[in-house]
Scaffold this active site. Structure first.
Site, PDB file in Angstrom:
ATOM      1  N   ASP A  23     -10.959  44.181 -15.420  1.00 25.34           N
ATOM      2  CA  ASP A  23     -10.590  43.617 -16.714  1.00 25.34           C
ATOM      3  C   ASP A  23     -10.522  42.100 -16.546  1.00 25.34           C
ATOM      4  OD1 ASP A  23      -9.494  43.525 -19.427  1.00 25.34           O
ATOM      5  OD2 ASP A  23      -7.566  43.129 -18.463  1.00 25.34           O
ATOM      6  N   ASP A  25      -8.792  39.306 -19.077  1.00 22.11           N
ATOM      7  CA  ASP A  25      -7.577  38.587 -19.454  1.00 22.11           C
ATOM      8  C   ASP A  25      -6.332  39.199 -18.820  1.00 22.11           C
ATOM      9  OD1 ASP A  25      -9.290  37.130 -20.998  1.00 22.11           O
ATOM     10  OD2 ASP A  25      -8.660  37.972 -22.912  1.00 22.11           O
TER      11      ASP A  25
END
Length: 248
Positions: A23, A25
């Site tokens: 992922d 952020d």
């Protein structure tokens, strides 16, 4: 092709048959890349100062679990529709330069470990591809599964419409988008997540639970409270690396 990828191929690195997904952020980077992009455009005088507050309102909905990602995407893309693609590409390059000091050493080291092992690495993010691409380049990751901005005729270089192309790379769609990406990879010998010997997914958010549950090695990174509780209950590793915002 990135310099890292070219170097690995020149060295004859044998793929491991494993897959490492990250992922973006608050996982690879300890901040919201969409907010970083908006602040970048505000500093250039392209967006008004209140654009930051509008984005924060969407972030609060995300935390509450009520975000309409299509509405958020439209809000982020609408001001960019009249901007020539060449200008956007230049802004992406400038954004990449500004973000370079914000990349945490621990997350870069994790990517490098997987790359050194010959694992196929990809970033999987709900962030629109336009924003995620410059940061993916900083990590030397060529494979990016992100929310795609739709274009007027479907070709990648055409004008944007402001809408999302296909399904957003968000919540349960992350899993389907990963399998879609694997099936479409040119020359890829493994066309679904299940075909990899081992697979990792690093994430901070409970919204990524469907993809976390689908890999062999789920890893919670600076997780939100719900994911931390789930990870601890399930015996998943929890990494608290570079969780501070780094001022970016």
């Amino acid at each position: 092709m990135s310099e890292r990828k070219a170097g690995a191929e020149a060295a004859g690195k044998v793929p491991s048959g494993n897959l490492a997904l990250f992922d973006l952020d608050h996982t690879l980077v300890p901040f919201d890349s969409g907010m970083a992009w908006i602040r970048f455009l505000i500093r250039r005088g392209f967006l008004p100062a209140d654009a930051e507050e509008r984005h924060l309102a969407f972030c609060r909905l995300y935390v509450a679990g009520t975000l309409d990602i299509h509405a958020m995407h439209r809000s982020n893309m609408q001001p960019l529709l009249p901007v020539p693609r060449a200008t956007l590409a230049q802004w992406q390059r400038e954004f990449e330069i500004e973000m370079a000091p914000c990349i945490p050493a621990p997350s870069m080291a994790a990517v490098e470990r997987h790359r050194a092992n010959g694992d196929l690495c990809a970033i999987v993010t709900a962030t629109t591809r336009l924003i995620a691409e410059p940061i993916a380049r900083l990590f030397g990751i060529d494979e990016l599964v992100a929310t795609r901005p739709a274009t007027v005729d479907g070709s990648p270089d055409a004008a944007f419409t402001g809408e999302i192309d296909g399904e957003p790379c968000f919540r349960h769609h992350k899993l389907s988008r990963v399998n879609e990406w694997l099936a479409a990879r040119p020359g890829g010998s493994r066309t679904s997540l299940a075909e990899f010997g081992r697979s990792w997914f690093y994430s901070d958010s409970i919204s990524d639970l469907p993809l976390l549950a689908a890999v062999s090695d789920p890893i919670a990174v600076c997780p939100d409270d719900r994911l931390r509780a789930h990870a601890l209950q399930s015996g998943w590793p929890v990494l608290d690396w570079a969780c501070a915002s780094a001022g970016c």
